[in-house]
Design an enzyme around this catalytic site. Structure first.
Site, short mmCIF file in Angstrom:
data_model
loop_
_atom_site.label_atom_id
_atom_site.label_comp_id
_atom_site.label_asym_id
_atom_site.label_seq_id
_atom_site.Cartn_x
_atom_site.Cartn_y
_atom_site.Cartn_z
N GLY A 196 -6.05 6.89 -1.83
CA GLY A 196 -5.64 8.00 -1.22
C GLY A 196 -4.94 7.74 -0.18
N SER A 244 -4.89 4.02 4.34
CA SER A 244 -4.25 4.22 3.59
C SER A 244 -5.90 3.00 2.78
CB SER A 244 -3.15 2.67 3.43
OG SER A 244 -3.75 1.50 3.74
N GLY A 268 1.80 -0.15 0.99
CA GLY A 268 1.53 0.00 2.53
C GLY A 268 3.06 0.41 2.51
N ASP A 269 3.13 -0.97 2.71
CA ASP A 269 5.17 -0.63 3.30
C ASP A 269 5.36 0.28 2.76
OD1 ASP A 269 4.23 -3.51 3.76
OD2 ASP A 269 4.57 -4.16 2.99
N GLY A 294 -6.31 2.60 -0.82
CA GLY A 294 -5.90 2.09 -1.96
C GLY A 294 -6.01 3.64 -3.16
#
Lengths: 303, 303
Positions: free
Chosen positions: A217, A212, A243-244, A214
């Site tokens: 993408g 990931s 992120g979760d 930010g």
């Protein structure tokens, strides 16, 4: 069913104050309490999407009871192993400028409790199709704690998503989780380089790695090739919890056998929906569907 | 028996960190949990002195359960009224320089619960010889909350010590507590002057007023005259909790009919013993006895 594992959950406290004065005394005007820890955020996102989910991990003491009660109120099914220590708190003090955070370390887990969790986890596996293992380890657990759980899951035919950092990430990758999701900082720390090539990433594990990045993408390095997917527009909001939400999408996609292009689009859209929400573990459904449409995908896309 | 009233108790959390960085994230290295609130400190000091004491007040939620459990572990007898709100926390973040404090406001107490506490308090009065009423009021309680309790105690023939500030102090004084213990700041706020004369203080209430003046010791303005007592040596340490130790000594002296000179010496010595201890609610017995000797008094002196 998707099982999320949170070995170091927290009671997240958010305090509203006027302005932070170092070494002063502050009257807190607003207090918010939320279940904290990455695995619990993943579980709450999946529950909000209507997906069958079970949150497991370690909870202890009065703070642990409070976390369990908040999850119960939110309707998230749980099966935690009670431990003797006190579950940690995190305190975020928010003034007009930004947040100042204080993170308790979490309880020391004795070897006997860790071994009991192994048995508890094995008992849950027959009901699981995917397990998401997320977040830091509490003191006392070995660095290969996630690796051990991944081996147990794999032996039971259950697929895994790993989202952690540092030594638990290094050890976990060697156990070949189905998907590992580091962010760019965690990946850079792991490979001691800020510019990891897909071939370098490929050498870390036999499973897939989804990085990931930010606003840039997701980059997926998989046994079938390299793919990426970026949000269609710049996002404003709260990146905590993005992120979760991404892990929630990856776990659901694994369960459903979703193909990589649709899976990455879904993960990007769900991350955007988390950024648009004020707190981690929550999503904005309207942003989710709008982003999916912009990416030419549709929600929960399966092949 | 001495009954202490704590209407806005707290779970006091002390976090040790390296250095406070505004708007940064801090890993907390040490976490200490203590029962908080002035009345609970008074109860703990009396219990440490071996005096029969009962702590009452309002406790609610998971944080209230934790406070009750800490008091139970310390062996302090309690009889709290359970309330629907969550008892507050205070967080003190201590770095190498000083402490930065964050105080939650406390739960809103609905009128029905306050009325139930009045009945609960009345039921305790037959067992009490002295009641100490200490600290702030939680949201929802009327400014004359302490005044009402003082009237109930006086009607039952029970003497009272009041230690609060602001409007609850102003209202409480009119109910003529046996002793009121403001500090210099609280007194200055009350009379809108930093230099209150004994005659001005005398006009505030028909009871006695004992002003705690930090290193300058105590000034007692009583129906029998004006007296003062100062510590024999400068004190280094933690002044938090010195006022609570003073209230503990005053309550014990009232119970025993101790004469003013011995009572003030005892209160000064117990305050010094609190300053010498790292946390509020604790005393250093050696400093207590040494200060009493230096003042020419002896412990628990009665006439």
């Amino acid at each position: 069913m998707i099982v999320t594992v949170t070995l170091n959950p927290a009671l997240d406290l958010t305090y509203g104050i006027d302005a932070l004065v170092p070494h002063g005394t502050h009257r807190v005007s607003t207090v918010a309490e939320r279940p904290g820890g990455k695995g619990l955020n993943v579980a709450r996102v999946l529950h909000a999407l209507g997906e069958p989910v079970l949150a497991t991990g370690l909870l202890g003491g009065h703070t642990g009871t409070r976390v369990a009660s908040l999850l119960d109120t939110a309707g998230v099914p749980t099966s935690f192993l009670p431990v003797s220590g006190e579950t940690r708190r995190t305190v975020a003090v928010v003034d007009g400028t930004d947040a100042t955070g204080f993170w308790e370390p979490g309880p020391v887990i004795p070897p006997g409790e860790w071994s009991r969790f192994g048995a508890h986890f094995r008992d849950l596996l027959p009901r699981a199709s995917v397990v998401a293992l997320c977040g830091s380890l509490p003191p006392g657990l070995p660095d290969d704690a996630y690796a051990s759980l991944i081996h147990l899951a794999t032996a039971a035919g259950v697929r895994t998503v790993l989202d952690t950092s540092g030594p638990p990430l290094r050890h976990g990758l060697r156990a070949s989780p189905t998907i590992t999701k580091p962010n760019t900082t965690e990946l850079a720390e792991l490979v001691a380089s800020s510019d990891a090539s897909p071939s370098l990433i490929r050498g870390l594990t036999t499973g897939a790695v989804v990085v990931s990045r930010g606003p840039d993408g997701l980059l997926a390095v998989t046994p079938d090739g390299v793919r990426s997917c970026a949000p269609p527009a710049a996002l404003e909001g709260n990146p905590t919890g993005a992120g979760d939400a991404c892990v929630a999408a990856l776990a659901r996609g694994l369960r459903d056998g979703t193909r990589w292009p649709e899976l990455l689009a879904d993960a990007v859209a769900l991350s955007a929906a988390a950024v648009a929400s004020p707190a981690a573990g929550e999503i904005d459904p309207e942003v989710y569907h709008r982003t999916l449409m912009a990416l030419g995908a549709h929600s929960g896309a399966t092949t």
